[in-house]
Design a protein around this motif. Structure first.
Motif, mmCIF file in Angstrom:
data_model
loop_
_atom_site.group_PDB
_atom_site.id
_atom_site.type_symbol
_atom_site.label_atom_id
_atom_site.label_comp_id
_atom_site.label_asym_id
_atom_site.label_seq_id
_atom_site.Cartn_x
_atom_site.Cartn_y
_atom_site.Cartn_z
ATOM 1 N N ASP A 164 0.914 -1.077 -0.198
ATOM 2 C CA ASP A 164 -0.204 0.165 0.111
ATOM 3 C C ASP A 164 0.723 1.415 0.129
ATOM 4 O O ASP A 164 2.380 1.128 -0.578
ATOM 5 N N ASN A 165 -0.013 2.472 0.357
ATOM 6 C CA ASN A 165 0.748 3.713 0.069
ATOM 7 C C ASN A 165 1.936 4.117 -1.033
ATOM 8 O O ASN A 165 2.940 4.077 -1.570
ATOM 9 N N ILE A 166 0.902 3.630 -1.983
ATOM 10 C CA ILE A 166 2.017 3.555 -3.650
ATOM 11 C C ILE A 166 1.708 4.762 -4.190
ATOM 12 O O ILE A 166 1.239 5.515 -4.648
ATOM 13 N N GLU A 167 2.909 4.995 -5.171
ATOM 14 C CA GLU A 167 3.046 6.717 -5.293
ATOM 15 C C GLU A 167 3.697 6.399 -6.463
ATOM 16 O O GLU A 167 5.686 6.243 -6.274
ATOM 17 N N LEU A 168 3.552 6.385 -7.545
ATOM 18 C CA LEU A 168 4.378 5.891 -8.881
ATOM 19 C C LEU A 168 4.130 7.076 -9.997
ATOM 20 O O LEU A 168 2.488 7.658 -10.712
ATOM 21 N N SER A 169 4.661 7.553 -10.763
ATOM 22 C CA SER A 169 4.346 8.523 -12.010
ATOM 23 C C SER A 169 5.112 8.173 -12.843
ATOM 24 O O SER A 169 6.383 7.698 -12.958
ATOM 25 N N PHE A 170 5.151 8.920 -14.459
ATOM 26 C CA PHE A 170 5.511 8.583 -14.847
ATOM 27 C C PHE A 170 5.293 9.755 -16.082
ATOM 28 O O PHE A 170 4.249 10.305 -15.958
ATOM 29 N N ASN A 171 6.387 10.880 -16.320
ATOM 30 C CA ASN A 171 6.222 12.439 -17.195
ATOM 31 C C ASN A 171 5.125 12.615 -16.449
ATOM 32 O O ASN A 171 4.809 13.521 -17.427
ATOM 33 N N ASN A 172 5.414 12.704 -15.352
ATOM 34 C CA ASN A 172 4.552 14.484 -14.389
ATOM 35 C C ASN A 172 3.074 13.608 -14.177
ATOM 36 O O ASN A 172 2.523 14.051 -13.984
ATOM 37 N N LYS A 173 2.816 12.483 -14.856
ATOM 38 C CA LYS A 173 1.594 11.668 -15.029
ATOM 39 C C LYS A 173 1.399 10.453 -14.073
ATOM 40 O O LYS A 173 1.946 9.527 -13.962
ATOM 41 N N LYS A 222 -5.091 -18.241 -0.709
ATOM 42 C CA LYS A 222 -6.205 -17.455 -1.891
ATOM 43 C C LYS A 222 -5.880 -17.973 -3.144
ATOM 44 O O LYS A 222 -4.018 -17.046 -3.696
ATOM 45 N N VAL A 223 -6.375 -17.639 -4.699
ATOM 46 C CA VAL A 223 -5.771 -16.874 -5.784
ATOM 47 C C VAL A 223 -6.479 -15.108 -5.736
ATOM 48 O O VAL A 223 -7.016 -14.844 -5.058
ATOM 49 N N THR A 224 -5.623 -14.377 -5.740
ATOM 50 C CA THR A 224 -5.538 -12.687 -5.828
ATOM 51 C C THR A 224 -5.507 -12.303 -6.839
ATOM 52 O O THR A 224 -4.529 -12.017 -7.758
ATOM 53 N N GLY A 225 -6.280 -11.525 -8.055
ATOM 54 C CA GLY A 225 -6.484 -11.453 -8.987
ATOM 55 C C GLY A 225 -6.561 -9.959 -9.271
ATOM 56 O O GLY A 225 -6.918 -9.261 -7.917
ATOM 57 N N ILE A 226 -6.107 -9.072 -10.671
ATOM 58 C CA ILE A 226 -6.016 -7.829 -9.836
ATOM 59 C C ILE A 226 -6.268 -8.063 -11.587
ATOM 60 O O ILE A 226 -5.596 -7.849 -12.583
ATOM 61 N N LEU A 227 -7.694 -6.800 -11.568
ATOM 62 C CA LEU A 227 -7.957 -6.393 -12.913
ATOM 63 C C LEU A 227 -8.166 -4.985 -13.724
ATOM 64 O O LEU A 227 -7.512 -4.054 -12.336
ATOM 65 N N GLY A 228 -8.098 -3.951 -14.581
ATOM 66 C CA GLY A 228 -8.494 -2.707 -14.693
ATOM 67 C C GLY A 228 -8.019 -2.923 -16.102
ATOM 68 O O GLY A 228 -7.345 -3.770 -16.915
ATOM 69 N N ARG A 229 -8.455 -1.251 -16.925
ATOM 70 C CA ARG A 229 -7.806 -1.770 -18.143
ATOM 71 C C ARG A 229 -6.600 -0.824 -18.702
ATOM 72 O O ARG A 229 -5.780 -0.725 -17.478
ATOM 73 N N ASN A 230 -6.233 -1.428 -20.317
ATOM 74 C CA ASN A 230 -4.647 -1.043 -20.480
ATOM 75 C C ASN A 230 -4.371 0.158 -19.506
ATOM 76 O O ASN A 230 -4.953 1.353 -19.706
ATOM 77 N N GLY A 231 -3.718 0.365 -19.531
ATOM 78 C CA GLY A 231 -2.729 1.563 -17.943
ATOM 79 C C GLY A 231 -2.881 2.373 -17.315
ATOM 80 O O GLY A 231 -2.415 2.887 -17.014
ATOM 81 N N ALA A 232 -3.315 1.121 -16.334
ATOM 82 C CA ALA A 232 -4.341 1.410 -15.638
ATOM 83 C C ALA A 232 -3.391 0.883 -14.492
ATOM 84 O O ALA A 232 -2.880 1.644 -13.328
ATOM 85 N N GLY A 233 -2.215 0.444 -14.895
ATOM 86 C CA GLY A 233 -0.796 0.356 -13.276
ATOM 87 C C GLY A 233 -0.830 -1.107 -12.906
ATOM 88 O O GLY A 233 0.258 -1.313 -12.393
ATOM 89 N N LEU A 284 -8.260 -2.076 -10.261
ATOM 90 C CA LEU A 284 -7.480 -0.579 -10.672
ATOM 91 C C LEU A 284 -8.067 0.164 -11.277
ATOM 92 O O LEU A 284 -7.919 -0.286 -12.526
ATOM 93 N N LYS A 285 -8.336 1.329 -11.298
ATOM 94 C CA LYS A 285 -8.986 2.411 -11.533
ATOM 95 C C LYS A 285 -8.296 4.022 -11.141
ATOM 96 O O LYS A 285 -8.879 4.090 -9.849
ATOM 97 N N ASN A 286 -7.841 4.642 -12.331
ATOM 98 C CA ASN A 286 -7.067 6.240 -11.322
ATOM 99 C C ASN A 286 -6.329 6.191 -10.800
ATOM 100 O O ASN A 286 -6.304 7.237 -9.887
#
Length: 221
Positions: free
Chosen positions: A6-15, A29-40, A194-196
């Motif tokens: 947690d407490n992750i902060e990651l930026s690329f080119n100020n984004k 348990k199996v833990t899955g992560i979903l999100g649109r392309n570019g969600a991280g 993952l979103k925003n």
């Protein structure tokens, strides 16, 4: 065993790519992560593994803060999106390198038996991905990170890999993401979206439909 990030902060080119992410994965348990392309999603796995350094992060195992990259602990195995195995390495040599039993592998994947002394460059993309995923899942590491394990796999191979994941989760932490969202949904005991730059623990399929990520009336396998 419980792994938390947690407490992750990651930026690329100020984004900002990631901020306020919390994910918990545990053995059994199996833990899955979903999100649109570019969600991280891939960035998050790289941060966990230790190959990507964010501005801030907090990684804990059983409540103990881990300061050094996980890969230095020799307790984590990571399947990246990109090619894992050298083109020139022989298939049988891969099993010796990862200390995984060849005979057990060909009992399940008979098709590979005559390919023992072939190089990985002679495999199709799907065959290579199957081999890489199998090797990572069967290492002696207690934490497994899988990025796109089902990419280019034939449906029969997908089913067999899912069976192996279900067996291995009893003794390992397994964290995975894939653009084949239906496989992740059906396989995962815990699911994050993952979103925003933030993460959301998904309680039911309706949550993903409300996010506009899954089609309405999605049928879970």
């Amino acid at each position: 065993m419980i792994l938390e990030i947690d407490n992750i902060e990651l930026s690329f080119n100020n984004k900002k790519i990631l901020r306020g992410v919390y994910v918990k994965a545990e053995s059994g348990k199996v833990t899955g992560i979903l999100g649109r392309n570019g969600a991280g999603k891939t960035s998050l796995l790289n941060i966990l593994f230790g190959s990507l350094k964010p501005k801030y992060k907090s990684i804990r195992i059983d409540g103990k803060f881990i300061k050094t990259p996980l890969f230095k602990s020799n307790q984590v195995a990571y399947l990246p999106q990109h090619r894992l195995l050298s083109k020139s390495i022989k298939i049988y040599s891969c099993f010796k390198l990862f200390n995984v039993d060849w005979e057990t592998f060909i009992e399940t994947f008979v098709h590979f038996k005559p390919l023992k002394n072939h190089s990985t460059s002679e495999l199709s993309g799907g065959e290579r991905r199957l081999l890489e995923t199998y090797l990572i899942l069967n290492t002696d590491k207690n934490t497994i990170l899988l990025d796109e394990p089902f990419s280019n796999l034939a449906p029969l191979y997908v089913s067999k890999i899912k069976e192996i994941i279900q067996k291995r989760k009893n003794h390992k932490i397994i964290l995975l993401t894939d653009h084949y969202y239906d496989e992740i949904v059906s396989l995962s005991d815990e699911l994050y979206f993952l979103k925003n730059g933030c993460s959301k623990l998904i309680d039911n399929i309706q949550d993903l439909e409300d996010e506009g990520y899954l089609p309405t009336n999605f049928q879970q396998k």
